[in-house]
Design an enzyme around this catalytic site. Structure first.
Site, mmCIF file in Angstrom:
data_model
loop_
_atom_site.group_PDB
_atom_site.id
_atom_site.type_symbol
_atom_site.label_atom_id
_atom_site.label_comp_id
_atom_site.label_asym_id
_atom_site.label_seq_id
_atom_site.Cartn_x
_atom_site.Cartn_y
_atom_site.Cartn_z
ATOM 1 N N ASP A 319 0.843 -1.190 0.000
ATOM 2 C CA ASP A 319 0.000 0.000 0.000
ATOM 3 C C ASP A 319 0.884 1.247 0.000
ATOM 4 O O ASP A 319 1.883 1.313 0.732
ATOM 5 C CB ASP A 319 -0.881 -0.029 1.254
ATOM 6 C CG ASP A 319 -1.886 1.091 1.299
ATOM 7 O OD1 ASP A 319 -2.807 1.091 0.471
ATOM 8 O OD2 ASP A 319 -1.741 1.970 2.174
ATOM 9 N N GLU A 348 1.615 0.356 -4.935
ATOM 10 C CA GLU A 348 1.092 1.617 -5.467
ATOM 11 C C GLU A 348 2.229 2.634 -5.572
ATOM 12 O O GLU A 348 2.851 2.965 -4.554
ATOM 13 C CB GLU A 348 0.007 2.171 -4.545
ATOM 14 C CG GLU A 348 -1.233 1.310 -4.455
ATOM 15 C CD GLU A 348 -2.243 1.862 -3.458
ATOM 16 O OE1 GLU A 348 -3.439 1.905 -3.788
ATOM 17 O OE2 GLU A 348 -1.838 2.254 -2.349
#
Length: 651
Positions: A319, A348
Site C-alpha cells: 500500500d 502503489e
C-alpha cells in the site's frame, strides 16, 4: 531522538521459545526502564512483573522458564506507559494484550508438506483482489462460516444454482488471490456478538500489529491461536486448489500515531516529522513510518520474512509503496527473492499527500525498472475509464485524448516507440487494472457517466473495458465482483461504509450471467493465447504492431501480433480491433496486408480472417461464421473483437 537516530541491533526481537525457556526482547531506546508484565487473562488487572536488562543498543531482554510465563504480556515503560509488543505474533481480543503461542502447535494437518502451486511467469498471472468479510459475508453466499477465513474455502456453496465462494474462484479461472489486509487492525470490534452489526466494518488499512492475523475473521477471536490456525487452513486449501496467495501490507503508516507502541518505545523515531515537530502525512492517515531508518527497515524486513516463513505467502502488495524508501524496497525484494524466487511483489507508486521523504528516495514509476517488482498502473486505469470518481471520460467512453495512452497500456507500458512511452522496461512491471477496492467500482462509474442509458449499454461498456484489460500486455488485476457487475451504490470510498454496501451480493451472478460468461471467456482467451502474455519489451516491440484505422474520429485502435506458429492453419497473426466510439469502423484486408508488409517486411497474398472473440464471447466451432468477408470486417460501436489471420482457413 537524535541520540538513537542511527542505532541498530541485529538481535531477534519479540519473544523466542528456546528449549524450556522463553526469551523476551524489545528495542526501547527512548526509555530508562522496561518491565515485562505477565497476565493469566487478557482482562485481568493482576500481573507479575519482571525487570528487563538493556544492552548497549537499548535492547531490553529477559529469559524466563516456560513454567514461569503466563499466556499474555505487555511492556511497562518507565513505570508510566503500558504497551503491547510491536513484534507480537498473537494478541488477545481487540489487541489489548500480546499473547504467547507456540506456532508449531498451530499447524493444520498436512501444513508442512502441502503442495504449493508451481511457479508461473508473472505475465501469466490473473490477480483477484478480495476482502475476507465481503467475499462470503452476504446472507446468500451459501457459506456456513460467513465472512470468515474458513468461509473462503468451503466447497460446494451455491446461490440459485450458481457456484459461490471457492468453487466460483475455480470456475472463473484466476491464478492469484490477493487478500486485502489480514493483519491485525483496530477499526473493527472483534467481539463475535458484533460481527454482524452493519456498521462494524472496515477494509483494514489501519495497522496495529503487523505480524498478527486479524481476529474478526476467525471463528473464535478470543483464542489467540485460532486466527493463526484458521488463516493457515485457508492458505493451505487455496494452495491445494492451485491458487497462489498475495497479502496486502501497509508499512507506510500506523493507525495510532503518538500513542502507538512504536512511538512510546522510541519517541519520534518510527515516524517522519516536519520541522515543527508535527507528523508528515503522505499517507493521508495522520502519519507515515520512517522506513529509511535502520530499525524501521529491520522491522519491515523481519515482518515480510515472518509472513513468508510462517504462512507460506506467495506475494505482497504494498500500500502506498511510494512512501517506502527505495533502498528498503530493494532490500525487501532481495531477501524475498532469496526465500522464494517466484514471489510476487507489487505496489502503489503514489502517495496520498505531501511527504517529507525526498523525491530521490520515494518508490515511484521508473524506479522499478529491472528491480523485479511491479506497480499498479493508474495510467492504464485512467486511460480506459477516465477519472476515478467524477464524470471524466476514458477511451471506452469515446474520449479521443486517451487513445495514445490506451495504446501504451496495450503494449505493456514499456518504451514502445517515441510516441508511446511507458514507465517500464518489461511487461511484468505493470499491474493493469480498471478498478481496485478504492474509488468508484467500474459499474458505478459507467452509470455515473451515462446515467440515462439503458442497462444493455452499461453492460456493453463494461465488456469493452475488461476486454481491453485482458488483451493488454502486462499483468491483469480485477476486484471481486467485477466479473458480475458488482455495484457499491455509487459510493466512491467504502472503506468504513456499512457491510450492506460492501458485501458481495451473489445474486448478481445469476442476474448478470451473460456478462459473467463473457468475463470468463476473456480469461480463457488470455490463457489460450500466449501472444497476450509476452515476456519481454523486445518481444513486444518485435511482434506487436499498431495500424491506423481510417474513419471519422479517432477512437478505433487496431494492431496485430505476429505469432510463432509453424502450421499455416493455426494462424500467422492475431488481429485485435477496439472501437471506443458509437459509430462502427471498417478494417479492410488490403489495409491489413499493407500494414504487415510495412511493419514486418512480409508479403501476405493469402490471408483469411477468422473470429476468435466478439462481444458475445469466445467464438467456437458451433457459433463460428467461418471465414469472414475477404474484403474486411466491420467493428461495431463500443466493441472489442479478436481475429486470427491464417494463410489457409480450416474448413
Amino acid at each position: 531522538m537524535k541520540q538513537y537516530e542511527y542505532s541498530y541491533s541485529e538481535k531477534k526481537l519479540g519473544y523466542s521459545l528456546e528449549g524450556e525457556d522463553i526469551i523476551f526482547r524489545v528495542w526501547a531506546p527512548g526509555r530508562e526502564t522496561v518491565t515485562l508484565a505477565l497476565y493469566d487473562d487478557p482482562l485481568d488487572i493482576r500481573r507479575t512483573l519482571h525487570y528487563m536488562i538493556p544492552d548497549e543498543d537499548k535492547v531490553f531482554e529477559i529469559t524466563l522458564a516456560k513454567d514461569e510465563v503466563t499466556p499474555y504480556y505487555t511492556y511497562i515503560l518507565d513505570h508510566e506507559f503500558e504497551v503491547t509488543d510491536p513484534y507480537s505474533t498473537a494478541v488477545s481480543l481487540n489487541s489489548l494484550r500480546s499473547a504467547i503461542v507456540d506456532m508449531e502447535n498451530l499447524k493444520p494437518p498436512g501444513w508442512e508438506e502441502h503442495k504449493l502451486p508451481g511457479a508461473i511467469a508473472e505475465t501469466d498471472a490473473i490477480i483477484y483482489e478480495m476482502h475476507i468479510k465481503d467475499f462470503t459475508g452476504h446472507k446468500n453466499s451459501g457459506a456456513i462460516n460467513k465472512g470468515k477465513y474458513l468461509g473462503v474455502i468451503e466447497p460446494g456453496t451455491t446461490h440459485l444454482g450458481f457456484a459461490t465462494g471457492l468453487d466460483h474462484l475455480k470456475e472463473l479461472g484466476i491464478t492469484h488471490v490477493h487478500l486485502m489486509p489480514v493483519y491485525d487492525f483496530l477499526t473493527v470490534d472483534e467481539n463475535p456478538d458484533r460481527f454482524n452489526d452493519d456498521s462494524n466494518y472496515n477494509w483494514g488499512y489501519d495497522p496495529e500489529h503487523y505480524n498478527v492475523p486479524e481476529g474478526s475473521y476467525s471463528t473464535d477471536p478470543s483464542d489467540p491461536g485460532c486466527r493463526i490456525y484458521e488463516l493457515r487452513q485457508m492458505i493451505q486449501k487455496l494452495h491445494e486448489e492451485g491458487f497462489k496467495v498475495i497479502v496486502d501490507v501497509v508499512y507506510n503508516h500506523t493507525y495510532r500515531g503518538r500513542n502507538s507502541n512504536f512511538n512510546l518505545l522510541a519517541p519520534e523515531y518510527y515516524y517522519r516529522t516536519r520541522t515543527d515537530g508535527s507528523y508528515s502525512d503522505g499517507s493521508g492517515c495522520g502519519n507515515e513510518l520512517a522506513t529509511e531508518r535502520p530499525m524501521v527497515r529491520k522491522f519491515i524486513l523481519d515482518s515480510l520474512m515472518y509472513w513468508v516463513n510462517e504462512f507460506k505467502i506467495d506475494g505482497f502488495r504494498f500500500d502506498l509503496m511510494a512512501l517506502i524508501d527505495i533502498e528498503t524496497v530493494r532490500k525487501a525484494v532481495n531477501i524475498l527473492r532469496l526465500a522464494n524466487e517466484s514471489i510476487f511483489i507489487y505496489g502503489e507508486p503514489w502517495t496520498a499527500g505531501m511527504t517529507t521523504l525526498s523525491d530521490k528516495l520515494t518508490t515511484t514509476k521508473g524506479k522499478q525498472q529491472g528491480l523485479s517488482f511491479a506497480f499498479l498502473n493508474d495510467n492504464f486505469r485512467n486511460a480506459i475509464k477516465g477519472d476515478s470518481n467524477g464524470e471524466g471520460r476514458g477511451f471506452v467512453h469515446g474520449n479521443c485524448d486517451m487513445k495514445r495512452e490506451t495504446e501504451i497500456g496495450l503494449a505493456g507500458s514499456i518504451f514502445y516507440d517515441k510516441g508511446r512511452i511507458g514507465f517500464g522496461i518489461a511487461p511484468n512491471e505493470t499491474i493493469n487494472y480498471i478498478n481496485s477496492h478504492d474509488n468508484l467500482i467500474i459499474y458505478d462509474k459507467m452509470k455515473k457517466i451515462f446515467s440515462q442509458s439503458d442497462e444493455s449499454f452499461i453492460v456493453r461498456l463494461n465488456k469493452l473495458a475488461f476486454g481491453i484489460l485482458f488483451v493488454s500486455q502486462g499483468i491483469p488485476f480485477i476486484h471481486s465482483g467485477n466479473e458480475f457487475l458488482r455495484s457499491k451504490n455509487m459510493l466512491d470510498n467504502t472503506y468504513n461504509s456499512s457491510f450492506n454496501v460492501n458485501a458481495l451480493n451473489w445474486s448478481l451472478k445469476s442476474r448478470n450471467n451473460g456478462f459473467y460468461n463473457f468475463f470468463k471467456d476473456l480469461i480463457q482467451l488470455r490463457k489460450k493465447h500466449p501472444e497476450f502474455r509476452l515476456k519481454t519489451g523486445d518481444k513486444i516491440r518485435e511482434s506487436l504492431k499498431f495500424f491506423d484505422v481510417e474513419r471519422e474520429g479517432c477512437n478505433c485502435i487496431g494492431y496485430t501480433i505476429k505469432l510463432d506458429n509453424k502450421n499455416v492453419e493455426e494462424g500467422k497473426y492475431t488481429l485485435v480491433a477496439i472501437n471506443g466510439h458509437h459509430e462502427s469502423c471498417l478494417i479492410t484486408l488490403s489495409m491489413v496486408r499493407n500494414h504487415i508488409e510495412k511493419q514486418y517486411g512480409l508479403t501476405e497474398d493469402h490471408l483469411c480472417i477468422i473470429e476468435i472473440l466478439n462481444m458475445d464471447g469466445l467464438v467456437t466451432s458451433k457459433n463460428s461464421r467461418g471465414e469472414l468477408d475477404p474484403h474486411g470486417v466491420e467493428i461495431p460501436g463500443y466493441s472489442i473483437m479478436v481475429f486470427s489471420l491464417a494463410e489457409r482457413c480450416v474448413k
